[in-house]
Scaffold this active site. Structure first.
Site, PDB file in Angstrom:
ATOM      1  N   ASN A   9      -6.967  -4.127  60.006  1.00 35.88           N
ATOM      2  CA  ASN A   9      -7.064  -5.518  59.551  1.00 35.88           C
ATOM      3  C   ASN A   9      -6.265  -5.628  58.268  1.00 35.88           C
ATOM      4  OD1 ASN A   9      -7.768  -8.026  58.616  1.00 35.88           O
ATOM      5  ND2 ASN A   9      -9.930  -7.558  58.282  1.00 35.88           N
ATOM      6  N   TRP A  10      -5.079  -6.203  58.401  1.00 32.00           N
ATOM      7  CA  TRP A  10      -4.189  -6.274  57.229  1.00 32.00           C
ATOM      8  C   TRP A  10      -4.650  -7.306  56.198  1.00 32.00           C
ATOM      9  CZ3 TRP A  10       1.634  -6.277  59.144  1.00 32.00           C
ATOM     10  CH2 TRP A  10       1.863  -5.109  59.891  1.00 32.00           C
ATOM     11  N   LYS A  11      -5.572  -8.162  56.598  1.00 30.07           N
ATOM     12  CA  LYS A  11      -6.018  -9.264  55.721  1.00 30.07           C
ATOM     13  C   LYS A  11      -4.784 -10.058  55.249  1.00 30.07           C
ATOM     14  CE  LYS A  11     -10.093  -6.590  54.741  1.00 30.07           C
ATOM     15  NZ  LYS A  11     -11.193  -6.240  53.857  1.00 30.07           N
ATOM     16  N   HIS A  95     -15.660 -12.025  60.163  1.00 28.15           N
ATOM     17  CA  HIS A  95     -15.499 -11.068  59.066  1.00 28.15           C
ATOM     18  C   HIS A  95     -16.278 -11.599  57.855  1.00 28.15           C
ATOM     19  CE1 HIS A  95     -13.753  -8.597  55.962  1.00 28.15           C
ATOM     20  NE2 HIS A  95     -13.347  -7.787  56.914  1.00 28.15           N
ATOM     21  N   GLU A  97     -15.564 -11.718  54.845  1.00 21.07           N
ATOM     22  CA  GLU A  97     -14.766 -12.539  53.929  1.00 21.07           C
ATOM     23  C   GLU A  97     -14.687 -13.980  54.430  1.00 21.07           C
ATOM     24  OE1 GLU A  97     -11.396  -9.941  53.984  1.00 21.07           O
ATOM     25  OE2 GLU A  97     -12.581  -8.433  52.929  1.00 21.07           O
ATOM     26  N   GLU A 167     -19.694  -3.708  59.493  1.00 19.69           N
ATOM     27  CA  GLU A 167     -19.015  -3.589  58.199  1.00 19.69           C
ATOM     28  C   GLU A 167     -19.994  -3.944  57.087  1.00 19.69           C
ATOM     29  OE1 GLU A 167     -14.463  -4.002  58.843  1.00 19.69           O
ATOM     30  OE2 GLU A 167     -15.286  -5.947  58.318  1.00 19.69           O
ATOM     31  N   GLY A 173     -13.644  -2.607  50.699  1.00 16.84           N
ATOM     32  CA  GLY A 173     -12.714  -2.680  49.571  1.00 16.84           C
ATOM     33  C   GLY A 173     -13.267  -2.100  48.287  1.00 16.84           C
ATOM     34  N   SER A 213     -14.103   0.818  53.617  1.00 11.27           N
ATOM     35  CA  SER A 213     -13.544   1.974  52.899  1.00 11.27           C
ATOM     36  C   SER A 213     -13.373   3.202  53.783  1.00 11.27           C
ATOM     37  CB  SER A 213     -14.391   2.318  51.663  1.00 11.27           C
ATOM     38  OG  SER A 213     -14.390   1.237  50.762  1.00 11.27           O
ATOM     39  N   GLY A 234      -9.300  -1.658  56.689  1.00 10.05           N
ATOM     40  CA  GLY A 234      -8.647  -2.641  55.817  1.00 10.05           C
ATOM     41  C   GLY A 234      -7.521  -1.994  55.028  1.00 10.05           C
ATOM     42  N   GLY A 235      -7.793  -1.679  53.766  1.00  8.00           N
ATOM     43  CA  GLY A 235      -6.770  -1.158  52.861  1.00  8.00           C
ATOM     44  C   GLY A 235      -5.941  -0.014  53.432  1.00  8.00           C
TER      45      GLY A 235
HETATM   46  P1  13P Z   1     -11.485  -1.759  53.603  1.00 11.88           P
HETATM   47  O1  13P Z   1     -11.136  -0.694  54.606  1.00 11.88           O
HETATM   48  O2  13P Z   1     -10.360  -2.146  52.717  1.00 11.88           O
HETATM   49  O3  13P Z   1     -12.763  -1.443  52.877  1.00 11.88           O
HETATM   50  O4  13P Z   1     -11.798  -3.086  54.473  1.00 11.88           O
HETATM   51  C1  13P Z   1     -12.606  -3.005  55.577  1.00 11.88           C
HETATM   52  C2  13P Z   1     -12.528  -4.288  56.307  1.00 11.88           C
HETATM   53  O5  13P Z   1     -12.958  -5.305  55.810  1.00 11.88           O
HETATM   54  C3  13P Z   1     -11.899  -4.286  57.636  1.00 11.88           C
HETATM   55  O6  13P Z   1     -12.095  -5.485  58.272  1.00 11.88           O
END
Ligand code: 13P
Length: 250
Positions: A9-11, A95, A97, A167, A173, A213, A234-235
């Site tokens: 997930n590149w956000k 998600h 967010e 999640e 993050g 993470s 994510g990251g």
């Molecule tokens: P991180 O891997 O950056 O913690 O993000 C997880 C995430 O929200 C994937 O959707």
């Protein structure tokens, strides 16, 4: 059969050229057999570029969001029909967010799930508790209600196309991953809820991803848990080499 999946997930990250470079790297790296399905979820403006790469490789493509509406006067929105028309395979729904910053409610999420399934796109449905909810020890109840309100209205054949991603919000993050035991405990609980609702066969076939993470250093231990079927990253999905290490962590 239960599928193993690693999804990135590149956000809201990457410019056009950066996106092109990363997609090319991932597509090339997974040319040979991979131990799991590899899904990339770039920002919407790069989805068509991603599906072009997918045509020439094993890559699968997911959107990060979809409108709950069919189409029409909804400025800024992207419909399931549009995603389908460029061969998007998956779409993240709910998600944390989007729940937090865009006030997406369980009711909206249920609508998004429905419209995706109408267009043959597989939802990756996110659930997970906030830190305060875990501290109050109500995390199981929180996840149960997210699944009941957003997913469990589906019939068995519809549900069959859904992937669940656990999640925990406190792990996203933050660099603070759930321990393999914490992840397994919740994934086992989620599978037991699916068993109660749809029966053992469906539950055994359901893919449940961990997100929060997850990186090249901890993926192997997380993925070795009985009920952890891969990750929503994510990251660490923004760095090609690290993402491919995670893909190869089964
Ligand atoms: P991180 O891997 O950056 O913690 O993000 C997880 C995430 O929200 C994937 O959707």
């Amino acid at each position: 059969m239960r599928k193993k999946i690693v999804a990135g997930n590149w956000k809201m990250n990457k410019t056009f050229t950066e996106a092109e470079e990363l997609l090319a790297y991932i597509a090339e790296s997974i040319e040979k057999e991979t131990p799991c399905e590899v899904v990339t979820c770039p920002p919407a403006v790069y989805l068509e570029m991603a599906t072009d790469f997918a045509m020439e490789s094993n890559l699968l493509v997911g959107a990060q969001n979809v409108s709950q509406f069919e189409g029409g006067a909804y400025t800024g929105e992207i419909s399931a029909a549009m995603l389908d028309s460029i061969d998007v395979n998956y779409c993240i729904v709910g998600h944390s967010e989007r729940r937090k910053y865009f006030h997406e409610t369980d009711e909206m999420l249920a609508q998004k799930v429905n419209i995706l399934l109408d267009y043959g796109i597989n939802p990756i449905f996110c659930c997970g508790e906030q830190l305060g909810e875990r501290e109050k020890e109500i995390h199981f109840g929180v996840v149960r209600s997210q699944l009941q309100n957003g997913l469990f209205h589906l019939n068995e054949s519809e549900f069959h196309n859904v992937v669940i991603a656990y999640e925990p919000v406190w792990a996203i993050g933050t660099g603070r991953t759930a321990s393999p035991e914490q992840a397994q405990e919740m994934h086992g609980f989620i599978r037991s809820l699916v068993t109660e609702k749809y029966g053992k066969k469906v539950a055994d076939d359901t893919t449940i991803l961990y997100g929060g993470s997850c990186n090249a250093g901890n993926a192997r231990e997380l993925f070795s848990q009985e009920d952890v079927d891969g990750g929503l990253i994510g990251g660490a999905s923004l760095k090609g080499e690290e993402f491919i290490k995670i893909v190869n962590s089964f």
